[in-house]
Design a protein around this motif. Structure first.
Motif, short mmCIF file in Angstrom:
data_model
loop_
_atom_site.label_atom_id
_atom_site.label_comp_id
_atom_site.label_asym_id
_atom_site.label_seq_id
_atom_site.Cartn_x
_atom_site.Cartn_y
_atom_site.Cartn_z
N ARG A 420 122.90 -9.09 -21.72
CA ARG A 420 121.68 -7.94 -21.33
C ARG A 420 122.45 -6.62 -20.92
O ARG A 420 123.42 -6.22 -21.16
N PRO A 421 121.66 -5.38 -21.38
CA PRO A 421 121.86 -4.27 -21.39
C PRO A 421 122.37 -4.57 -19.61
O PRO A 421 121.37 -4.51 -18.65
N PHE A 422 123.04 -2.98 -19.03
CA PHE A 422 123.84 -3.51 -18.10
C PHE A 422 124.78 -1.94 -17.94
O PHE A 422 125.71 -1.72 -18.74
N THR A 423 125.19 -1.53 -16.68
CA THR A 423 125.58 -0.63 -16.74
C THR A 423 126.94 -0.16 -15.55
O THR A 423 126.20 0.89 -14.98
N SER A 424 126.53 -1.19 -15.07
CA SER A 424 126.69 -0.79 -13.88
C SER A 424 128.22 -1.40 -13.30
O SER A 424 129.24 -2.82 -14.51
N PHE A 425 129.45 -1.43 -12.12
CA PHE A 425 131.07 -2.62 -12.10
C PHE A 425 131.07 -3.19 -11.36
O PHE A 425 131.70 -2.43 -9.73
N PRO A 426 130.15 -4.51 -10.81
CA PRO A 426 130.10 -5.16 -10.82
C PRO A 426 131.88 -6.00 -10.23
O PRO A 426 132.33 -5.54 -10.62
N THR A 427 132.73 -6.07 -8.71
CA THR A 427 133.60 -6.85 -9.19
C THR A 427 134.06 -8.40 -8.95
O THR A 427 134.58 -9.01 -9.03
N ALA A 428 132.77 -8.89 -8.77
CA ALA A 428 132.73 -10.75 -9.28
C ALA A 428 131.04 -11.17 -9.05
O ALA A 428 130.56 -11.23 -8.80
N LEU A 429 131.34 -11.93 -10.09
CA LEU A 429 130.10 -13.69 -9.51
C LEU A 429 130.43 -14.27 -9.00
O LEU A 429 130.87 -15.39 -8.94
N MET A 552 123.15 -17.42 -7.96
CA MET A 552 123.86 -16.76 -8.76
C MET A 552 123.47 -15.27 -8.51
O MET A 552 122.44 -15.10 -8.45
N GLU A 553 124.85 -14.48 -7.50
CA GLU A 553 124.42 -12.68 -7.55
C GLU A 553 125.99 -12.35 -8.36
O GLU A 553 127.24 -12.62 -7.83
N LEU A 554 125.65 -11.25 -8.05
CA LEU A 554 126.84 -9.96 -8.43
C LEU A 554 127.09 -9.74 -7.29
O LEU A 554 126.34 -8.92 -6.40
N VAL A 555 128.85 -9.91 -6.87
CA VAL A 555 129.28 -9.00 -5.77
C VAL A 555 129.28 -7.41 -5.98
O VAL A 555 130.16 -7.37 -7.32
#
Length: 557
Positions: A420-429, A552-555
């Motif tokens: 899915r479209p996504f343009t961020s930079f998470p460090t973990a799931l 479930m979340e992006l960290v």
């Protein structure tokens, strides 16, 4: 009537086979539908002389894209790419190797089978090929599969002289070099630290380290490592009249920013940064600033997402010009708590009614026949959770699954779109999971050594990938055009995964760190995939293996 019943029974089996075609699952071969078995031939590994990485001088494995049937290799400047020796070329067993005859140095002596090393083939073999342009290899089983192998040679020319400002301008076509130095640098008294115009392994005459006077153009004769002749190069050294002490650029992510630039040779840069609204600057420790010649790099860490910052590069106690950047905003994982569901007939869909689905499942193929493989449950950490169940689909195993993307049927086969479209930079799931592992009792056909998994505990699998591919990954289950997800795909910027093969007594929290392979590319797609049976794409798993997922979340840390 008997023939009609047989036809109806066969039609149901065909529909079931299509319905459980998940994550690259191949449909069951129907007798007499195809003349030959489908054995897709692949290049499994390839190594050549002088192999290195795209960024690193150290050896790195080839970039193999099994979906596109392409291989990318990088080599250093110690080898001749027109006569490059292949030292390892392993391909799918039972397949014939047909190299490009025009590229072979000696086609008759090139092996017609894969080989693990040069020691495993005849001493009379000749594996040298001309890789000055792309080379095709045909791998033949019952069908032909054409693979394209590309080799890029990196000629590492490092130039560093006293008083140098910025990087030298190197024109490898005209064999000219222009170097700028500080205005107060004496052109008749230059100290050369590096000037390997022929690459790391080449030679330069006269030895540049013994040349000091560059008040006029200097001529050098340069040979690459594989050449017996030399080429005339001309080096020009000019004063930098702009008064520039160097330059810099920054690549911001969410919680960090990569800084790089150039500086006058012999100088030590001092990096400072702050939030734009703050008055006080933070000095980056000198040990965190890497300097090589006239280039420097540093990473600013512990930043706040979606925030304006300033940085400056100071030299010799003089403050540099302040420059601005903004960190990328943190983006939440849509419906990561799995609270939103609705039903269309018997099929459960993980989104609110009327909304565009962010998550996909294989329920559209299974719900009508064996029930949903993925459904909501109140047995959760909070609210609802996703319940993924591996079931007996009569013909094959149907693995419980959920993924970011879409699922569709293509005749008797499945076509999945991962991403899915996504343009961020998470460090973990991060998420909560609970798992019931059943002994593996379902084994698909033609799975090779994976057949040894029978009776072993089933394993759940969750993974996340960030990609700068502009469209989703297309996963096809048709054996003739099969495409599976490759975590080593060249577009993958970051990846992380979780595997567990034991039954848990209750929910446990898990954090999957994202390992970034590069820090200067922006994602375009996010891929998150979860399955109750790791080898579900081979129809391998245990009936009753069940995975619960919740919160479930992006960290961003």
């Amino acid at each position: 009537m008997k023939n009609r019943k047989r036809y109806i029974g066969k039609s149901i089996q065909m529909a079931l086979a299509a319905g459980i075609a998940l994550f690259g699952l191949a449909t069951c071969a129907i007798e007499n539908d195809i003349p030959y078995p489908i054995i897709e031939a692949q290049i499994e590994s390839i190594e050549v002389e002088g192999q290195r990485g795209a960024e690193s001088e150290a050896f790195e494995a080839a970039e193999i894209n099994k979906n596109d049937r392409t291989v990318q290799l990088y080599v250093n400047d110690s080898v001749d790419v027109t006569k490059l020796k292949i030292t390892r070329l392993q391909i799918t067993k039972q397949s014939q190797l047909i190299p490009d005859s025009a590229a072979c140095v000696d086609y008759a002596k090139f092996p017609k089978e894969g080989f693990a090393s040069l020691d495993s083939i005849s001493v009379l073999s000749n594996t040298r090929m001309n890789f000055s342009k792309d080379v095709n290899f045909t791998l033949r089983t019952y069908q032909d599969y054409v693979w394209k192998v590309s080799v890029k040679q990196i000629i590492q020319r490092d130039i560093n002289i006293s008083g140098q400002v910025g990087n030298a301008v190197i024109d490898a076509n005209s064999h000219n070099v222009i170097i700028y130095v500080a205005a107060d640098q004496d052109l008749t008294n230059i100290t050369v630290s590096e000037m390997n115009l022929g690459g790391k392994y080449g030679s330069v005459e006269p030895n540049p380290l013994n040349v000091r006077d560059f008040s006029s153009a200097r001529t050098f004769y340069v040979s690459h490592a594989w050449e017996e002749t030399s080429t005339k190069w001309t080096v020009y050294v000019y004063h930098d009249e702009s008064g520039s002490a160097g330059s810099s650029s920054v690549f911001p992510m969410c919680t960090q920013a990569s800084l790089s630039g150039s500086i006058q040779s012999g100088k030590t840069p001092e990096v400072e940064y702050k939030k734009q609204a703050d008055a006080r600057w933070t000095k980056l420790p000198a040990s965190d600033v890497s300097v090589k010649g006239t280039n420097f790099s540093a990473t600013l860490k512990g930043l706040t997402p979606g925030t304006d910052y300033q940085y400056r590069v100071n030299v010799d106690g003089a403050n540099g010009t302040s420059q601005s950047f903004s960190t990328v905003r943190a983006v939440a994982l849509e419906n990561g708590s799995f609270e939103k569901w609705h039903q269309e007939g018997k099929q459960w869909i993980p989104c609110a009614s009327g909304a565009n689905a962010f998550w996909g499942t294989g329920n559209s193929g299974s719900a009508q026949f064996i029930g949903n493989l993925t459904s909501p449950t109140d047995a959760s950490v909070k609210g609802k959770a996703a319940l993924l169940e591996s079931k007996n689909a009569i013909i094959k195993l149907g693995a419980g699954n959920i993924f970011t993307g879409d699922f569709a049927l293509d005749g008797l086969n499945g076509v999945l779109k991962f991403g899915r479209p996504f343009t961020s930079f998470p460090t973990a799931l991060r998420f909560y999971y609970k798992y019931t592992s059943s002994p593996i009792n379902r084994i698909g056909d033609d799975v090779g050594s994976l057949s040894q998994l029978r009776d072993r505990p089933d394993t759940c699998h969750v993974y996340i990938a960030l990609s700068d591919k502009s469209e989703p990954y297309e996963i096809r289950t048709n054996p003739a055009t099969r495409q599976l997800f490759d975590k080593n795909d060249k577009n993958i910027i970051a990846y992380g995964e979780f595997l567990r093969g034991e039954t848990t007594s209750g929910y446990q929290q898990v954090t999957i760190p994202l390992t970034y392979r590069v820090t200067n590319r922006t994602p375009k797609m996010i891929v998150v995939v979860a399955s109750a049976s790791k080898y579900g794409d081979y129809f391998i798993g245990g009936e009753g293996s069940t995975l619960w997922l919740d919160e479930m979340e992006l960290v961003y840390e």
